[in-house]
Structures are given as C-alpha cells and as structure tokens.
Design a protein around this motif. Structure first.
Motif, PDB file in Angstrom:
ATOM      1  N   MET A   1     -21.468  18.252  52.443  1.00  0.00           N
ATOM      2  CA  MET A   1     -21.338  19.866  52.247  1.00  0.00           C
ATOM      3  C   MET A   1     -22.690  20.070  52.999  1.00  0.00           C
ATOM      4  O   MET A   1     -23.650  19.839  52.445  1.00  0.00           O
ATOM      5  CB  MET A   1     -21.440  19.913  50.625  1.00  0.00           C
ATOM      6  CG  MET A   1     -19.965  19.887  50.266  1.00  0.00           C
ATOM      7  SD  MET A   1     -19.308  21.065  48.484  1.00  0.00           S
ATOM      8  CE  MET A   1     -20.875  20.335  47.444  1.00  0.00           C
ATOM      9  N   THR A   2     -22.903  21.061  53.855  1.00  0.00           N
ATOM     10  CA  THR A   2     -23.935  21.146  54.386  1.00  0.00           C
ATOM     11  C   THR A   2     -24.478  22.930  54.247  1.00  0.00           C
ATOM     12  O   THR A   2     -25.261  23.524  53.667  1.00  0.00           O
ATOM     13  CB  THR A   2     -24.201  20.975  55.662  1.00  0.00           C
ATOM     14  OG1 THR A   2     -23.306  21.555  56.365  1.00  0.00           O
ATOM     15  CG2 THR A   2     -23.579  19.751  55.582  1.00  0.00           C
ATOM     16  N   ALA A   3     -22.798  23.829  53.737  1.00  0.00           N
ATOM     17  CA  ALA A   3     -22.965  25.150  53.684  1.00  0.00           C
ATOM     18  C   ALA A   3     -22.570  25.228  53.051  1.00  0.00           C
ATOM     19  O   ALA A   3     -21.014  25.636  52.129  1.00  0.00           O
ATOM     20  CB  ALA A   3     -22.420  26.196  55.277  1.00  0.00           C
ATOM     21  N   ILE A   4     -23.495  25.938  51.847  1.00  0.00           N
ATOM     22  CA  ILE A   4     -22.077  25.850  50.697  1.00  0.00           C
ATOM     23  C   ILE A   4     -22.506  27.448  50.090  1.00  0.00           C
ATOM     24  O   ILE A   4     -23.975  28.540  49.418  1.00  0.00           O
ATOM     25  CB  ILE A   4     -23.794  25.263  49.180  1.00  0.00           C
ATOM     26  CG1 ILE A   4     -23.905  24.018  49.678  1.00  0.00           C
ATOM     27  CG2 ILE A   4     -23.004  25.769  48.369  1.00  0.00           C
ATOM     28  CD1 ILE A   4     -22.525  23.385  49.406  1.00  0.00           C
ATOM     29  N   LEU A   5     -21.372  28.255  49.638  1.00  0.00           N
ATOM     30  CA  LEU A   5     -21.315  29.242  49.619  1.00  0.00           C
ATOM     31  C   LEU A   5     -21.589  29.656  47.766  1.00  0.00           C
ATOM     32  O   LEU A   5     -20.967  29.025  47.103  1.00  0.00           O
ATOM     33  CB  LEU A   5     -20.008  30.397  49.534  1.00  0.00           C
ATOM     34  CG  LEU A   5     -19.282  31.453  49.188  1.00  0.00           C
ATOM     35  CD1 LEU A   5     -20.118  32.310  49.963  1.00  0.00           C
ATOM     36  CD2 LEU A   5     -17.507  31.098  49.692  1.00  0.00           C
ATOM     37  N   ILE A   6     -22.324  30.357  47.817  1.00  0.00           N
ATOM     38  CA  ILE A   6     -23.373  30.918  46.141  1.00  0.00           C
ATOM     39  C   ILE A   6     -21.989  32.001  45.974  1.00  0.00           C
ATOM     40  O   ILE A   6     -22.486  33.669  46.394  1.00  0.00           O
ATOM     41  CB  ILE A   6     -24.500  30.510  46.167  1.00  0.00           C
ATOM     42  CG1 ILE A   6     -24.319  29.081  46.728  1.00  0.00           C
ATOM     43  CG2 ILE A   6     -24.631  31.437  44.951  1.00  0.00           C
ATOM     44  CD1 ILE A   6     -26.415  29.113  46.548  1.00  0.00           C
ATOM     45  N   THR A   7     -21.472  32.195  44.875  1.00  0.00           N
ATOM     46  CA  THR A   7     -21.553  33.657  44.194  1.00  0.00           C
ATOM     47  C   THR A   7     -21.348  33.265  42.889  1.00  0.00           C
ATOM     48  O   THR A   7     -21.118  32.792  42.441  1.00  0.00           O
ATOM     49  CB  THR A   7     -20.157  34.830  44.841  1.00  0.00           C
ATOM     50  OG1 THR A   7     -19.855  36.222  44.544  1.00  0.00           O
ATOM     51  CG2 THR A   7     -18.833  33.808  44.533  1.00  0.00           C
ATOM     52  N   GLY A   8     -21.021  34.979  41.919  1.00  0.00           N
ATOM     53  CA  GLY A   8     -20.613  34.733  40.551  1.00  0.00           C
ATOM     54  C   GLY A   8     -20.919  36.236  40.269  1.00  0.00           C
ATOM     55  O   GLY A   8     -20.854  37.090  40.944  1.00  0.00           O
ATOM     56  N   TYR A   9     -20.816  35.839  38.709  1.00  0.00           N
ATOM     57  CA  TYR A   9     -20.338  37.692  37.587  1.00  0.00           C
ATOM     58  C   TYR A   9     -21.187  37.978  38.289  1.00  0.00           C
ATOM     59  O   TYR A   9     -22.882  38.048  38.109  1.00  0.00           O
ATOM     60  CB  TYR A   9     -20.688  37.153  36.491  1.00  0.00           C
ATOM     61  CG  TYR A   9     -19.435  36.422  36.040  1.00  0.00           C
ATOM     62  CD1 TYR A   9     -18.623  37.612  35.959  1.00  0.00           C
ATOM     63  CD2 TYR A   9     -19.307  35.081  35.525  1.00  0.00           C
ATOM     64  CE1 TYR A   9     -17.632  35.911  35.718  1.00  0.00           C
ATOM     65  CE2 TYR A   9     -18.584  34.368  34.918  1.00  0.00           C
ATOM     66  CZ  TYR A   9     -17.160  35.597  35.302  1.00  0.00           C
ATOM     67  OH  TYR A   9     -16.475  35.099  34.484  1.00  0.00           O
TER      68      TYR A   9
END
Length: 173
Positions: A1-9
C-alpha cells in the motif's frame, strides 16, 4: 500500500468537545503507532477528507511524522465550501488540511445524493488501503464508506477500535 485513506469519527460523535480532552492523547498514541506501521510497510501518501475529530488528530500526528519520514499528505474535500461555516477555532484546523502537499475539491457544491457515493468510489479508486476509526456497533454516516470498503475484497482496511484504545489506557496504568 502506498496511498492510505484516513478517516473516522468526528469529535462530537465521540463526545469530545474540547481540544484538551484527555481522550485525545490516547487516540493520538494509537494513530502514531498505526501510521508508523503503514510507513514501515511502504506508505508514502496519507489522504484525508478534511473532517474534525479523528482525521484532524491523525493529520497532527502525520505532520509530526513528516518531519522525519518521507511521506506526503493530501486532503480531498467533497465540496469546495467544506467547513465555510465553522467557528474560528475550527477554521484554523481546516486551514491545516488546506496546507497539505496536495488539495483537491471533488465538487463545487452539492447537487444530488449520488455525489456522496461517487466521492466514496473516487476515494477508493485512488487509494491503496484505508485506516478508519470506526465500529459497526456505533454507526454514523461513515458506514456507507465502510460498507463500500468491506465489499472490495482486495482493498486493505485497518480499523482502530475502542478495544485497542482501552488496551492503551490499560498499558498506561
């Protein structure tokens, strides 16, 4: 993996309403642990959506890590007017998202509900994996993205859980 999507509460979904809430350092400790793991596995982009709460704390951690690691940060906003009605304190946080290495607005403004699904699909098509702070038992609108991720068999997903945060708290005692 090179591009990591980050999201959450979002912070209000966690009952966090102040920047000095004692839960935030615990969450940031977990974020740092996980982002370091992604970097060790070859991640070179962290992609944010521009939301307050988990994403903002992850952005703060990523900005610190960027001083030591060769990682790029991006914010891909859904709409051009994202956060325009936020208070002054939140505007300052929004400004940090707008100062990442790459900023994109997918749509000028809201036209119809299908934009949300198309946005989620765009994010999945342009990232190699996701890091979410999400629990199926504590549903929010994030469930739509989560369900799309779960439907993609070959799309890696790392979820931060409340149980992991409790483990960190136990380790501090």
């Amino acid at each position: 993996m090179t591009a990591i999507l980050i999201t959450g509460y979002k912070s209000f979904e966690l009952g966090i309403f102040k920047d000095k809430d004692p839960k935030i350092p615990i969450i940031k400790k977990a974020i740092k642990r996980d982002l370091l793991r992604f970097l060790d596995e070859g991640a070179d982009w962290f992609i944010f959506l521009g939301n307050l709460g988990f994403e903002y704390w992850a952005l703060e951690v990523a900005l610190e890590l960027q001083k030591t690691y060769d990682v790029q940060l991006a914010t891909i906003f859904l709409f051009e007017n994202h956060g325009q009605n936020w208070n002054e304190s939140n505007q300052e946080k929004l400004a940090k998202f707008k100062q990442t290495d790459f900023v994109k607005y997918v749509y000028d403004s809201y036209q119809n509900p299908s934009q949300l699904k198309q946005y989620n699909q765009f994010l999945l098509n342009n990232t190699d994996g996701a890091y979410l702070f999400y629990d199926e038992d504590k549903e929010t609108n994030l469930k739509y993205l989560y369900q799309m991720i779960k439907a993609k068999d070959t799309y890696p997903l790392k979820c931060l859980t409340f149980e992991e945060l409790n483990d960190i708290v136990q380790d501090l005692d």
